[in-house]
Design a protein around this motif. Structure first.
Motif, PDB file in Angstrom:
ATOM      1  N   ARG A  79     -15.176   4.013  -3.684  1.00 48.31           N
ATOM      2  CA  ARG A  79     -14.874   3.933  -2.247  1.00 48.31           C
ATOM      3  C   ARG A  79     -13.522   4.547  -1.910  1.00 48.31           C
ATOM      4  N   TRP A  94      -4.602  -5.668  17.877  1.00 51.17           N
ATOM      5  CA  TRP A  94      -3.165  -5.985  17.998  1.00 51.17           C
ATOM      6  C   TRP A  94      -2.290  -4.948  17.290  1.00 51.17           C
ATOM      7  N   HIS A 104      -4.660   1.220   6.618  1.00 50.63           N
ATOM      8  CA  HIS A 104      -5.783   1.827   5.908  1.00 50.63           C
ATOM      9  C   HIS A 104      -5.291   2.761   4.796  1.00 50.63           C
ATOM     10  N   LEU A 107      -4.446   0.547   1.945  1.00 52.67           N
ATOM     11  CA  LEU A 107      -5.671   0.096   1.279  1.00 52.67           C
ATOM     12  C   LEU A 107      -6.258   1.217   0.428  1.00 52.67           C
TER      13      LEU A 107
ATOM     14  N   ARG B   2      -2.387  -6.455  -5.715  1.00 46.54           N
ATOM     15  CA  ARG B   2      -1.704  -5.713  -4.659  1.00 46.54           C
ATOM     16  C   ARG B   2      -2.499  -5.799  -3.351  1.00 46.54           C
ATOM     17  N   ASN B   3      -3.817  -5.656  -3.485  1.00 44.29           N
ATOM     18  CA  ASN B   3      -4.664  -5.706  -2.300  1.00 44.29           C
ATOM     19  C   ASN B   3      -4.665  -7.090  -1.673  1.00 44.29           C
ATOM     20  N   LEU B   6      -1.614  -7.449   0.225  1.00 46.81           N
ATOM     21  CA  LEU B   6      -1.673  -6.591   1.415  1.00 46.81           C
ATOM     22  C   LEU B   6      -2.472  -7.262   2.528  1.00 46.81           C
ATOM     23  N   ILE B   7      -3.612  -7.861   2.137  1.00 46.84           N
ATOM     24  CA  ILE B   7      -4.438  -8.548   3.138  1.00 46.84           C
ATOM     25  C   ILE B   7      -3.714  -9.798   3.645  1.00 46.84           C
ATOM     26  N   GLU B   9      -0.521 -10.199   3.844  1.00 50.11           N
ATOM     27  CA  GLU B   9       0.539  -9.729   4.734  1.00 50.11           C
ATOM     28  C   GLU B   9      -0.047  -9.380   6.099  1.00 50.11           C
ATOM     29  N   LEU B  10      -1.218  -8.744   6.068  1.00 54.45           N
ATOM     30  CA  LEU B  10      -1.890  -8.399   7.326  1.00 54.45           C
ATOM     31  C   LEU B  10      -2.172  -9.662   8.130  1.00 54.45           C
ATOM     32  N   ARG B  13       0.987 -10.930   9.664  1.00 53.81           N
ATOM     33  CA  ARG B  13       1.397 -10.112  10.814  1.00 53.81           C
ATOM     34  C   ARG B  13       0.493 -10.375  12.002  1.00 53.81           C
ATOM     35  N   GLU B  14      -0.804 -10.560  11.706  1.00 54.40           N
ATOM     36  CA  GLU B  14      -1.763 -10.855  12.769  1.00 54.40           C
ATOM     37  C   GLU B  14      -1.384 -12.154  13.475  1.00 54.40           C
ATOM     38  N   ARG B  17       1.620 -11.436  15.627  1.00 53.02           N
ATOM     39  CA  ARG B  17       1.344 -10.568  16.755  1.00 53.02           C
ATOM     40  C   ARG B  17       0.458 -11.228  17.797  1.00 53.02           C
ATOM     41  N   VAL B 107     -12.697  -2.033   7.019  1.00 53.03           N
ATOM     42  CA  VAL B 107     -11.806  -2.540   5.964  1.00 53.03           C
ATOM     43  C   VAL B 107     -12.536  -2.553   4.621  1.00 53.03           C
ATOM     44  N   VAL B 112     -11.129  -1.991  -1.520  1.00 58.17           N
ATOM     45  CA  VAL B 112     -10.676  -3.368  -1.683  1.00 58.17           C
ATOM     46  C   VAL B 112     -11.929  -4.182  -1.949  1.00 58.17           C
TER      47      VAL B 112
END
Ligand SMILES: Nc1ncnc2c1ncn2[C@@H]1O[C@H](COP(=O)(O)OP(=O)(O)OP(=O)(O)O)[C@@H](O)[C@H]1O
Ligand SMILES: [Mg+2]
Lengths: 325, 290
Positions: A79, A94, A104, A107, B2-3, B6-7, B9-10, B13-14, B17, B107, B112
Motif C-alpha cells: 500500500r 478540522w 498522509h 503515513l 511509529r504509526n 502518529l495516529i 498524535e492525530l 490534535r483532533e 482542534r 487513511v 498503516v
C-alpha cells in the motif's frame, strides 16, 4: 521498487464479493500492466467501487485472488506504493489542506524534507496553490476532490486508483485531471480509473473494461473494442463516382450525404491510421476540394448503451449494423 | 509503533482542534469552582460552629470534620462520574465516526495496519481521558486541601483506581466503536456502565440482607463491568478510619461508598479486561469491510 517490476500492476483471478448472498463482484479476472491507464466502466451499482476497495485491502474479497504490484494489498509495504482517491472524498474537516497532506505524507513514509517540497508541488498541480493553509471544512466540494487528488499522487505512487475523480469538478478541473493522469503515465505509473464519464475515459485510457452486475462484459483497447475500425468523417465539395469507388477500396463507406448543395459528407470506416493520408490523396486526385477529414474516436457511448442494455452476445452481433442517422 | 504514535498524535490534535479540550477545561474549571465554593462556605460554617462551641480549632481527622471528609469523598464520586461520562462521550466515535464519515478509507489505504490504527486511536483517547480525570482529581483534592487543610488518607491509590476505571471504560468504548455505529455504541456503553452500578447495588444489598444469590449476581456484574467496583475500592482509600467505622455501622445501606478495600484480583481483572478489549478491537477492525 525493483523487486516486482516484472509483475503486472494489477492481476486478479476470479475475484468475488458477496453482500448478504448477493454477488456484487462476480468472478472478475483483470490484468493491468505497469504504466497503463486502465478505464473501468459500468453503470451505477456495477461493482466498480467495490472492486477498487478490494484492490486496496479496504474490503475483504469473498473469493478469488488478488495481486497488486506483485503483492497482496493487505500488506502495508504494497500500500505504500499505491495512491487512492475515494469516491466519497471525505477528509478530516478540522485539518488544513497542508496538514492533511502532511499527515498522509507521514503515513506514507515521506521524510520531513520530502514533504516540505512535495506538498506545495502537488497542491499546485491540482490547482490549489496558495490555499493550503485553509481548513478543509471551508473547502467547496470540488476543492475537496482536488485535495483528495493531491493526496492520491503525493507519495509518487506506482499505481493510482481514481474512483470517479471528476465527479465534483468544473470543466477546467476535468482537463487538469486528464493532464495529471497523463503526467502519471509519463512517469511510468499505472492508473486505474473508475468512471461513467465516457469522454473522459476515451481521451486518456489505453484500455477499458466494461462491467455490469459484477461481471466484465468486454475488455480491450478502444480500437479492439470497436472491432479494429477507425471511423473517419470526410467533407468535400462534390462527390464524383470515381472518388466514391476509390474510397470504397480504401475502407468501408458507411454513409454518404449529398443533400446539401455544394457539399458532400461521407462516413468512412478505415482499419489503419496510415490510410488517412491516402484518403486526402484520393480527394486531390479526383479534383475535389477537401473541407474536412476527421478521424473520430471510437464511439464509447454507443457501445456503452449497447453493452449495458443487451447481453454481450447481442451487442457484439448488433454492432456491425450500427448506422448513424 | 511509529504509526501508532502518529495516529495517537492525530487523535490528540483532533481533540484540541475540535475544541474538546477547551470545552473540557472551561467546564471543569466551572465545576471545580462551584464545588470548591461550596466547600469554602462549609468550612466557614464549621469554623463558626467550633468557635461558638468554645473550641479553638478542629482536628482534620476528627468527627467534627466529617462534613469536609464527606464533601471530598463525594466530590471524587463526581470526578469519577464526570470522567466516565466524558470518557464515553469523547471516545464513542473513535473508530465508527471516521468509518461513517468516510475519512477512514483514505487513511487505511495508506501503509498503516488496521491494528495500528485502533491502537493509536486508543492511545490518544486514553491519554485525553486519563489526563482529564487526573487533572480533575488533583484540582478537587488540592482545592479541598487549600481551603480546609484536609486530604483523604490514601489519595494516590484512590486516584490510581479511578484512572484504571476510566482506562477500562475507554477500552470498552473503543471496542464498541469498532463493532457498532456511534449511536449504538454510546447507548451500549452506558447500559454497561449501568450494569456495573447495578452490580454495586446488588452486592451491597446482598451483603446487607445476607443473600448469597444477590452477592453472586453482583459479582457477575462487577466482572462484566468492573468500573463501579473500582470506584468503590477508591472510595475506601478516600475515607479516614472514622468514616470507615461509620460506613461499617450502616453496612450495605449505601451503594456509593465502600468500607472494605477492593479485591486485588478485581484490579488485575480490570487491567486484563482493558487489554483484552483493545486486542479484540484491533482484531475485529482488521476483519471489517470499510
Ligand atoms: N457495504 C455494502 N453492503 C451491502 N451492499 C453493498 C455494500 N457496498 C456495496 N454494495 C452493493 O454493491 C453493489 C455495487 O456497489 P458499488 O459501490 O461497487 O457500485 P459502483 O459500480 O461503484 O456504482 P456507482 O457508479 O454508483 O459508484 C451495489 O448494488 C451496492 O448496493
Ligand atoms: Mg462507485
Amino acid at each position: 521498487m525493483l523487486g516486482g517490476m516484472s509483475e503486472a500492476a494489477i492481476d486478479t483471478r476470479d475475484l468475488r464479493k458477496t453482500y448478504r448472498g448477493r454477488a456484487v463482484v462476480d468472478g472478475l479476472s483483470l490484468t493491468v500492466p505497469r504504466g497503463e491507464v486502465f478505464g473501468f466502466l459500468g453503470p451505477n451499482g456495477a461493482g466498480k467501487s467495490t472492486t477498487v476497495k478490494m484492490l486496496l485491502g479496504l474490503v475483504q474479497p469473498s473469493g478469488g485472488e488478488i495481486r497488486v504490484l506483485g503483492g497482496r494489498p493487505n500488506d502495508p509495504a504494497v500500500r505504500a506504493r499505491l495512491g487512492f482517491l475515494p469516491e466519497q472524498f471525505r477528509f478530516q474537516t478540522w485539518m488544513t489542506a497542508s496538514e492533511f497532506l502532511d499527515f498522509h505524507g507521514r503515513l506514507a513514509g515521506l521524510s520531513a524534507a520530502e514533504r516540505r517540497t512535495r506538498i506545495p508541488e502537488v497542491l499546485g498541480e491540482v490547482g490549489l496553490g496558495g490555499r493550503g493553509h485553509e481548513t478543509l471544512g471551508g473547502y467547496s466540494k470540488g476543492m475537496l476532490q482536488r485535495a483528495g487528488l493531491a493526496g492520491a499522487i503525493l507519495a509518487r505512487p506506482e499505481l493510482v486508483f481514481l474512483d470517479e475523480p471528476t465527479s465534483a469538478l468544473d470543466p477546467i478541473g476535468r482537463v487538469e485531471v486528464r493532464e495529471i493522469i497523463e503526467r502519471l503515465r509519463a512517469r511510468g505509473a499505472a492508473v486505474f480509473l473508475n468512471s461513467h464519464l465516457l469522454s473522459e475515459v476515451e481521451q486518456v485510457c489505453d484500455r477499458v473494461a466494461f462491467v455490469k452486475a459484477g461481471r466484465v462484459l468486454t475488455q480491450g483497447s478502444m480500437r479492439e473494442l470497436m472491432g479494429g475500425v477507425l471511423p473517419v468523417d470526410l467533407r468535400v465539395d462534390t462527390l464524383t463516382g470515381g472518388l466514391l469507388d476509390t474510397l470504397a477500396r480504401l475502407g468501408e463507406v458507411r454513409r454518404t450525404d449529398t443533400n446539401t448543395q455544394g457539399r458532400a459528407d461521407v462516413e468512412l470506416w478505415l482499419t489503419r491510421d496510415d490510410q488517412i493520408p491516402a484518403v486526402a490523396d484520393a480527394v486531390h486526385a479526383a479534383g475535389a476540394r477537401l473541407y474536412a477529414l476527421t478521424p473520430r474516436r471510437p464511439d464509447l457511448e454507443t457501445m456503452f448503451l449497447d453493452l449495458i442494455e443487451d447481453t454481450p452476445e447481442a451487442a457484439r452481433a448488433g454492432r456491425g449494423e450500427v448506422t448513424r442517422a | 509503533m511509529r504509526n501508532v504514535l502518529l495516529i495517537a498524535e492525530l487523535s490528540l490534535r483532533e481533540a484540541t482542534r475540535k475544541r474538546l479540550v477547551s470545552v473540557l477545561l472551561v467546564l471543569s474549571a466551572l465545576f471545580l469552582g462551584f464545588f470548591l465554593f461550596g466547600v469554602y462556605r462549609l468550612e466557614m460554617r464549621l469554623d463558626d460552629r467550633a468557635v461558638q462551641a468554645g473550641l479553638d480549632g478542629r482536628s482534620p481527622t476528627g468527627a467534627a470534620n466529617l462534613p469536609v471528609m464527606f464533601s471530598a469523598l463525594f466530590g471524587m464520586y463526581l470526578v469519577y462520574f464526570l470522567g466516565s461520562l466524558m470518557g464515553v462521550l469523547s471516545t464513542v466515535g473513535a473508530v465508527s465516526g471516521d468509518i461513517e464519515s468516510g475519512v477512514m478509507q483514505s487513511v487505511i489505504a495508506r501503509p498503516v495496519s488496521r491494528a495500528q490504527l485502533v491502537a493509536g486511536r486508543w492511545l490518544g483517547f486514553t491519554a485525553v481521558n486519563v489526563a482529564y480525570v487526573a487533572l480533575l482529581s488533583a484540582g478537587l483534592l488540592g482545592g479541598v486541601r487549600l481551603i480546609t487543610g484536609y486530604t483523604p488518607p490514601e489519595a494516590l491509590p484512590a486516584a490510581a483506581l479511578l484512572l484504571l476505571a476510566v482506562t477500562v471504560l475507554t477500552s470498552l468504548t473503543v471496542l464498541g466503536s469498532t463493532l457498532f455505529t456511534t449511536l449504538a455504541n454510546g447507548i451500549g456503553v452506558f447500559v454497561l456502565y449501568g450494569v456495573g452500578f447495578t452490580g454495586g447495588i446488588l452486592s451491597a444489598i446482598g451483603t446487607f440482607a445476607d443473600t448469597p444469590t444477590l452477592t453472586s449476581l453482583g459479582r457477575v456484574a462487577n466482572a462484566l463491568m468492573p468500573t463501579n467496583a473500582l470506584w468503590l475500592g477508591a472510595s475506601y482509600h478516600l475515607q479516614p478510619e472514622i468514616m470507615r467505622q461509620v460506613g461499617e455501622v450502616s453496612r450495605g445501606a449505601n451503594p456509593f461508598t465502600s468500607s472494605v478495600p477492593v479485591e486485588p484480583l478485581l484490579v488485575v481483572w480490570a487491567a486484563v479486561l482493558a487489554a483484552l478489549a483493545l486486542l479484540a478491537a484491533m482484531w475485529r477492525f482488521s476483519r471489517r469491510d470499510l
